[in-house]
Design an enzyme around this catalytic site. Structure first.
Site, PDB file in Angstrom:
ATOM      1  N   LEU A 198       7.000 -10.020 -22.027  1.00  0.00           N
ATOM      2  CA  LEU A 198       7.667 -10.709 -20.924  1.00  0.00           C
ATOM      3  C   LEU A 198       8.176 -12.086 -21.368  1.00  0.00           C
ATOM      4  CD1 LEU A 198       8.297 -10.938 -17.812  1.00  0.00           C
ATOM      5  CD2 LEU A 198       5.991 -11.852 -17.527  1.00  0.00           C
ATOM      6  N   THR A 199       7.288 -12.879 -21.954  1.00  0.00           N
ATOM      7  CA  THR A 199       7.585 -14.294 -22.231  1.00  0.00           C
ATOM      8  C   THR A 199       8.683 -14.465 -23.278  1.00  0.00           C
ATOM      9  OG1 THR A 199       5.281 -14.745 -21.726  1.00  0.00           O
ATOM     10  CG2 THR A 199       6.478 -16.489 -22.872  1.00  0.00           C
ATOM     11  N   GLU A 200       9.531 -15.468 -23.050  1.00  0.00           N
ATOM     12  CA  GLU A 200      10.620 -15.758 -23.990  1.00  0.00           C
ATOM     13  C   GLU A 200      10.631 -17.258 -24.277  1.00  0.00           C
ATOM     14  OE1 GLU A 200      14.317 -14.172 -22.551  1.00  0.00           O
ATOM     15  OE2 GLU A 200      13.461 -12.160 -22.308  1.00  0.00           O
ATOM     16  N   SER A 205       6.346 -19.838 -17.628  1.00  0.00           N
ATOM     17  CA  SER A 205       5.877 -19.703 -16.244  1.00  0.00           C
ATOM     18  C   SER A 205       6.972 -19.139 -15.347  1.00  0.00           C
ATOM     19  CB  SER A 205       5.446 -21.069 -15.702  1.00  0.00           C
ATOM     20  OG  SER A 205       4.275 -21.484 -16.362  1.00  0.00           O
ATOM     21  N   TRP A 231       5.130 -15.077 -28.395  1.00  0.00           N
ATOM     22  CA  TRP A 231       3.683 -15.076 -28.097  1.00  0.00           C
ATOM     23  C   TRP A 231       3.240 -13.724 -27.544  1.00  0.00           C
ATOM     24  CZ3 TRP A 231       4.977 -20.004 -24.941  1.00  0.00           C
ATOM     25  CH2 TRP A 231       5.236 -21.065 -25.826  1.00  0.00           C
ATOM     26  N   PHE A 442      -2.727 -18.558 -20.589  1.00  0.00           N
ATOM     27  CA  PHE A 442      -1.952 -17.304 -20.512  1.00  0.00           C
ATOM     28  C   PHE A 442      -2.273 -16.484 -19.261  1.00  0.00           C
ATOM     29  CE2 PHE A 442      -4.701 -14.823 -23.912  1.00  0.00           C
ATOM     30  CZ  PHE A 442      -5.757 -14.806 -23.057  1.00  0.00           C
ATOM     31  N   GLU A 443      -1.589 -15.378 -19.133  1.00  0.00           N
ATOM     32  CA  GLU A 443      -1.653 -14.515 -17.930  1.00  0.00           C
ATOM     33  C   GLU A 443      -1.364 -15.299 -16.649  1.00  0.00           C
ATOM     34  OE1 GLU A 443      -4.931 -11.836 -17.221  1.00  0.00           O
ATOM     35  OE2 GLU A 443      -3.579 -10.261 -17.893  1.00  0.00           O
ATOM     36  N   ASP A 447      -2.197 -23.729 -13.468  1.00  0.00           N
ATOM     37  CA  ASP A 447      -1.376 -24.614 -12.622  1.00  0.00           C
ATOM     38  C   ASP A 447      -0.409 -23.778 -11.779  1.00  0.00           C
ATOM     39  OD1 ASP A 447      -2.009 -27.249 -14.382  1.00  0.00           O
ATOM     40  OD2 ASP A 447      -1.668 -25.494 -15.644  1.00  0.00           O
ATOM     41  N   GLN A 543       3.676 -30.709  -4.678  1.00  0.00           N
ATOM     42  CA  GLN A 543       2.667 -30.070  -5.537  1.00  0.00           C
ATOM     43  C   GLN A 543       1.317 -30.787  -5.533  1.00  0.00           C
ATOM     44  OE1 GLN A 543       4.256 -28.987  -9.385  1.00  0.00           O
ATOM     45  NE2 GLN A 543       5.724 -27.589  -8.443  1.00  0.00           N
TER      46      GLN A 543
HETATM   47  S1  MYA Z   1       1.598 -12.303 -20.292  1.00  0.00           S
HETATM   48  C1  MYA Z   1       2.630 -13.485 -19.575  1.00  0.00           C
HETATM   49  C2  MYA Z   1       2.095 -14.000 -18.321  1.00  0.00           C
HETATM   50  N1  MYA Z   1       3.128 -14.657 -17.580  1.00  0.00           N
HETATM   51  C3  MYA Z   1       2.960 -14.959 -16.333  1.00  0.00           C
HETATM   52  O1  MYA Z   1       1.908 -14.739 -15.750  1.00  0.00           O
HETATM   53  C4  MYA Z   1       4.138 -15.560 -15.646  1.00  0.00           C
HETATM   54  C5  MYA Z   1       3.754 -16.508 -14.556  1.00  0.00           C
HETATM   55  N2  MYA Z   1       4.802 -16.594 -13.556  1.00  0.00           N
HETATM   56  C6  MYA Z   1       4.738 -15.923 -12.408  1.00  0.00           C
HETATM   57  O2  MYA Z   1       3.759 -15.268 -12.123  1.00  0.00           O
HETATM   58  C7  MYA Z   1       5.940 -15.983 -11.461  1.00  0.00           C
HETATM   59  O3  MYA Z   1       7.086 -16.274 -12.189  1.00  0.00           O
HETATM   60  C8  MYA Z   1       5.727 -16.968 -10.291  1.00  0.00           C
HETATM   61  C9  MYA Z   1       6.818 -16.697  -9.237  1.00  0.00           C
HETATM   62  C10 MYA Z   1       4.421 -16.717  -9.576  1.00  0.00           C
HETATM   63  C11 MYA Z   1       5.753 -18.393 -10.807  1.00  0.00           C
HETATM   64  N3  MYA Z   1       2.474 -10.534  -6.933  1.00  0.00           N
HETATM   65  O4  MYA Z   1      10.588 -16.528  -5.735  1.00  0.00           O
HETATM   66  P1  MYA Z   1       9.231 -16.119  -6.219  1.00  0.00           P
HETATM   67  C12 MYA Z   1       7.131 -11.873  -5.478  1.00  0.00           C
HETATM   68  C13 MYA Z   1       3.331  -9.883  -6.138  1.00  0.00           C
HETATM   69  O5  MYA Z   1       8.070 -16.908  -5.751  1.00  0.00           O
HETATM   70  P2  MYA Z   1       9.395 -17.170  -8.830  1.00  0.00           P
HETATM   71  C14 MYA Z   1       0.348 -13.139 -21.043  1.00  0.00           C
HETATM   72  O6  MYA Z   1       0.154 -14.295 -20.855  1.00  0.00           O
HETATM   73  C15 MYA Z   1       7.421 -12.792  -4.327  1.00  0.00           C
HETATM   74  O7  MYA Z   1       6.665 -12.467  -3.182  1.00  0.00           O
HETATM   75  N4  MYA Z   1       4.528 -10.363  -5.834  1.00  0.00           N
HETATM   76  O8  MYA Z   1       9.250 -16.028  -7.795  1.00  0.00           O
HETATM   77  C16 MYA Z   1      -0.467 -12.298 -21.990  1.00  0.00           C
HETATM   78  C17 MYA Z   1       8.888 -12.527  -4.127  1.00  0.00           C
HETATM   79  O9  MYA Z   1       9.050 -11.277  -3.493  1.00  0.00           O
HETATM   80  P3  MYA Z   1      10.219 -11.043  -2.433  1.00  0.00           P
HETATM   81  C18 MYA Z   1       4.856 -11.548  -6.366  1.00  0.00           C
HETATM   82  O10 MYA Z   1       9.462 -18.492  -8.170  1.00  0.00           O
HETATM   83  C19 MYA Z   1      -1.877 -12.715 -22.030  1.00  0.00           C
HETATM   84  C20 MYA Z   1       9.406 -12.358  -5.553  1.00  0.00           C
HETATM   85  O11 MYA Z   1       8.267 -11.936  -6.307  1.00  0.00           O
HETATM   86  C21 MYA Z   1       4.014 -12.277  -7.208  1.00  0.00           C
HETATM   87  O12 MYA Z   1      10.492 -16.776  -9.748  1.00  0.00           O
HETATM   88  C22 MYA Z   1      -2.722 -11.703 -22.693  1.00  0.00           C
HETATM   89  C23 MYA Z   1       9.965 -13.628  -6.102  1.00  0.00           C
HETATM   90  O13 MYA Z   1       9.000 -14.605  -5.871  1.00  0.00           O
HETATM   91  C24 MYA Z   1       2.770 -11.708  -7.488  1.00  0.00           C
HETATM   92  N5  MYA Z   1       1.888 -12.292  -8.305  1.00  0.00           N
HETATM   93  O14 MYA Z   1       8.033 -17.065  -9.685  1.00  0.00           O
HETATM   94  C25 MYA Z   1      -3.898 -11.410 -21.849  1.00  0.00           C
HETATM   95  N6  MYA Z   1       4.639 -13.422  -7.584  1.00  0.00           N
HETATM   96  O15 MYA Z   1      11.484 -11.518  -3.058  1.00  0.00           O
HETATM   97  C26 MYA Z   1      -4.609 -10.194 -22.224  1.00  0.00           C
HETATM   98  C27 MYA Z   1       5.825 -13.409  -6.987  1.00  0.00           C
HETATM   99  O16 MYA Z   1      10.205  -9.586  -2.150  1.00  0.00           O
HETATM  100  C28 MYA Z   1      -5.398  -9.649 -21.093  1.00  0.00           C
HETATM  101  N7  MYA Z   1       5.958 -12.284  -6.259  1.00  0.00           N
HETATM  102  O17 MYA Z   1       9.799 -11.864  -1.270  1.00  0.00           O
HETATM  103  C29 MYA Z   1      -6.830  -9.887 -21.167  1.00  0.00           C
HETATM  104  C30 MYA Z   1      -7.589  -9.674 -19.927  1.00  0.00           C
HETATM  105  C31 MYA Z   1      -8.745  -8.797 -19.932  1.00  0.00           C
HETATM  106  C32 MYA Z   1      -9.615  -8.692 -21.159  1.00  0.00           C
HETATM  107  C33 MYA Z   1     -10.866  -9.359 -21.233  1.00  0.00           C
HETATM  108  C34 MYA Z   1     -10.962 -10.707 -21.463  1.00  0.00           C
HETATM  109  C35 MYA Z   1     -12.151 -11.290 -21.906  1.00  0.00           C
END
Ligand code: MYA
Length: 635
Positions: A198-200, A205, A231, A442-443, A447, A543
């Site tokens: 996903l990330t570029e 964020s 990443w 990540f994920e 913030d 914020q």
């Molecule tokens: S992977 C990369 C991770 N990257 C991210 O998490 C990106 C973060 N950014 C965002 O989440 C979004 O861009 C944000 C919204 C939240 C900032 N669920 O106008 P909007 C809908 C459902 O607010 P934006 C990595 O790191 C929203 O209602 N819907 O959007 C790998 C709206 O819908 P509609 C959602 O301001 C790590 C539409 O989207 C959600 O552009 C490796 C637009 O919304 C949501 N969450 O940005 C990890 N958010 O238009 C490995 C928004 O219908 C894993 N919407 O009303 C390891 C884990 C387990 C293992 C064990 C560990 C020990």
């Protein structure tokens, strides 16, 4: 609206006192709600959400208790599922205790090949893939328990997590039967790695702003993808990738616009390459690279979740995996605590074993407290998901934020207890600390997730008020809704509302804490209303306030979660139940103090002034490109 209020008055109990400002208050609120809803022009969906959500956190923003996903604490495993889990836990625990070598993996900056092979053999790369497609077929609760064990080596955990928690999770959640049949065996028994791309460089964020593009080929059979990602965990290993790209589509007025689409991309399609493994601060064993796409030809059958739906696909994959972080980090914290306690129980200073000192006791108690909360969150959310909840995205975001900060705190305090020994590489805690740093980034950074929690909740509250406004336009058809609301507001306005009765939801020993929580729910709802009245749609830019709201949300939700778990333990008379009672009592007391401070900090004039000052200070620093003040030596 006044007419409606008069009408309501006729039906109301005489004891209910209407405040003069009541009508104005409702009008302001509903105006704010309209503004918020109009902002995104999604009234109908929000109204639907408003009526239907089972989420404790969303409903909290309306000052309502929605207890169905929190009380009683979920117990979702049947006997067979418990047996399956126990049978898996033994070899997996043994493997992580006796075979896997975190230090060696870190030194190699890769998981040892023999370790990887055994992880595949144990089925750990395909925990939730259905058994007929080559996986172990575990539900979320079983997965959470196994991932807790994997948390003993975070480099390995991310290799496993990037593969299944996000890498091919989209295929599990959104894949067609054909896509599932084709790809799930390959990422399970086929031992092909997966990644989530996903990330570029210019899109972290702000996930919706990606630039990678895929356009339909002239014959309409393929998409041609060009772009690059950064990443990417497992980027150098993955054969199968979930890749997000802009695709041109026609909007409702027939204009061409770009919308994000998710694709299943195979490396062997050609044109997919990756950079060298990144040099990182921690989780060094996990492979992280750039990935490049040059004229990659993707069959149209490999669109995942529908053309133009990619943003939602990405968000849902992330929502679905976030509780895993709480589970994994709960396991990490267990290991850190064991080391810290071992030291505290044996180290003698000033003639005493150091666990006798209050300063050490407070650290150990607080470590135990946040670990308890994290573990309770992980299994609460996995249980909700296993009960087919669709309303857990805010709760999952809270679990990620809380777990990553709790694990950092626990490890930092663990090192402090060990003193100089904790700082030494041999102790193993400095590696964990380095590994943990990325979890707040990540994920979804903590913030961004805080803002997501606060804004989504506020929007939900706004949509409820919009619903009320509509109801007032047709009072005859909506009398019950209006009466309920008016009664609620009137009682609250004279300070008579002590909150919903929760005594039947908790163990009797926790009744006082449940009463505290009830009151918090009311206070929270009132504070959100005030914020809505004051800021309307402009809250989006506030914020400093949103962060305080998010922190209060986290504290209220975690209080509910620990009250639920401790009540369950008391009811089952578990050997740890009295200890859990103490944990729940203390958490409720301290969290409620923080909630009140944070709620005050959303409106208090002195606080608001201090945010202005913070903003000004930041501007000074940015303008000066660093520290502003002249040295005390004046040169
Ligand atoms: S992977 C990369 C991770 N990257 C991210 O998490 C990106 C973060 N950014 C965002 O989440 C979004 O861009 C944000 C919204 C939240 C900032 N669920 O106008 P909007 C809908 C459902 O607010 P934006 C990595 O790191 C929203 O209602 N819907 O959007 C790998 C709206 O819908 P509609 C959602 O301001 C790590 C539409 O989207 C959600 O552009 C490796 C637009 O919304 C949501 N969450 O940005 C990890 N958010 O238009 C490995 C928004 O219908 C894993 N919407 O009303 C390891 C884990 C387990 C293992 C064990 C560990 C020990």
């Amino acid at each position: 609206m006044l007419k409606v209020l008069n009408l309501v008055g006729k039906f109301e109990n005489k004891n209910v006192i209407f405040q003069p400002s009541f009508e104005r208050q409702l009008r302001l609120l509903t105006n704010s709600a309209v503004k918020l809803s109009d902002e995104k022009n999604k009234d109908s969906k929000q109204l639907k959400n408003s009526k239907e959500s089972q989420s404790f956190v969303l409903n909290l923003f309306k000052g309502n208790l929605q207890s169905s996903q929190v009380f009683p604490y979920p117990q979702v495993l049947n006997n067979d599922q418990t047996e399956t889990l126990q049978a898996l836990l033994d070899p997996v625990t043994k493997f992580f205790n006796e075979v896997n070598n975190p230090a060696k993996n870190e030194e190699l900056e890769a998981v040892q090949p023999s370790t990887l092979e055994q992880l595949w053999e144990l089925g750990l790369f395909a925990l939730q893939v259905p058994t007929d497609l080559g996986g172990l077929g575990l539900n979320n609760t079983q997965y959470a328990r196994l991932v807790e064990t994997v948390g003993s080596d975070l480099g390995v955990a991310i290799t496993l997590g990037a593969h299944q928690s996000i890498g091919f999770k989209g295929i599990l959640l959104f894949g067609t039967p054909e896509q599932k049949a084709k790809y799930l065996p390959r990422v399970s028994t086929g031992k092909e790695f997966a990644a989530f791309c996903l990330t570029e460089p210019s899109s972290g964020s702000d996930a919706g702003s990606i630039k990678t593009r895929a356009v339909l080929s002239p014959d309409g059979k393929h998409y041609i993808m060009n772009g690059s990602k950064i990443w990417i965990s497992n980027g150098g290993l993955a054969e199968i990738m979930t890749v997000f790209a802009q695709t041109p589509i026609k909007d409702e007025s027939g204009n061409e616009v770009d919308k994000v689409t998710a694709f299943i991309v195979e490396r062997k399609f050609g044109g997919v390459t990756n950079g060298p493994p990144e040099k990182k601060m921690g989780i060094k064993a996990s492979n992280t690279t750039e990935v490049y796409y040059e004229d990659v030809k993707i069959p149209i059958e490999n669109v995942l979740g529908g053309v133009g739906n990619g943003f939602k696909v990405a968000m849902n994959i992330l929502n679905n995996g976030r509780f895993g972080m709480a589970a994994g980090l709960s396991g990490t914290m267990r290991i850190v605590m064991k080391k810290a306690v071992e030291h505290a129980n044996n180290r003698k200073q000033f003639g005493k074993i150091i666990n006798n000192f209050g300063a050490i006791q407070e650290k150990l108690a607080r470590m135990a407290l946040v670990h308890y909360v994290t573990e309770s969150l992980a299994f609460m959310i996995s249980g909700n998901m296993d009960s087919n909840s669709k309303d857990y995205h805010l709760e999952a975001a809270i679990s990620k934020v809380f777990a990553s900060e709790a694990a950092w705190f626990v490890t930092d305090e663990g090192i402090q207890i060990l003193g100089g020994m904790g700082f030494m590489k041999d102790c193993g805690l400095e590696k964990i600390m380095r590994d943990l740093r990325i979890f707040r980034i990540f994920e979804g950074t903590n913030d961004i997730l805080r803002l997501f929690i606060a804004l989504t909740g506020i929007q939900f509250a706004g949509s409820h008020l919009k619903e009320l406004q509509k109801a007032f336009k047709n009072p005859a058809a909506n009398l019950t809704l209006i009466l309920d609301e008016v009664k609620k507001r009137a009682v609250r306005s004279v300070g008579l509302d002590s909150g919903p009765d929760m005594s039947h939801l908790v163990h009797s020993k926790l009744a006082p804490e449940a009463a505290v929580l009830s009151k918090l729910i009311i206070e929270f709802g009132q504070a959100i209303e005030k914020v809505l009245i004051k800021h309307g749609k402009n809250i989006i830019d506030e914020q400093f306030i949103l962060n305080r709201i998010a922190n209060a949300t986290i504290d209220v939700y975690t209080t509910a979660v620990v009250l639920s778990r401790a009540s369950q333990s008391l009811k089952l008379n578990l050997s740890s139940s009295e200890h859990e009672l103490l944990l729940a009592q203390l958490w409720t007391y301290e969290a409620s103090e923080r909630v009140r401070l944070n709620l005050v900090a959303t409106a208090d004039s002195e606080k608001l002034k201090s945010y202005k000052k913070l903003s000004e200070l930041s501007k000074n620093v940015t303008k000066n490109e660093g520290v502003v003040q002249i040295s005390p030596l004046n040169f």
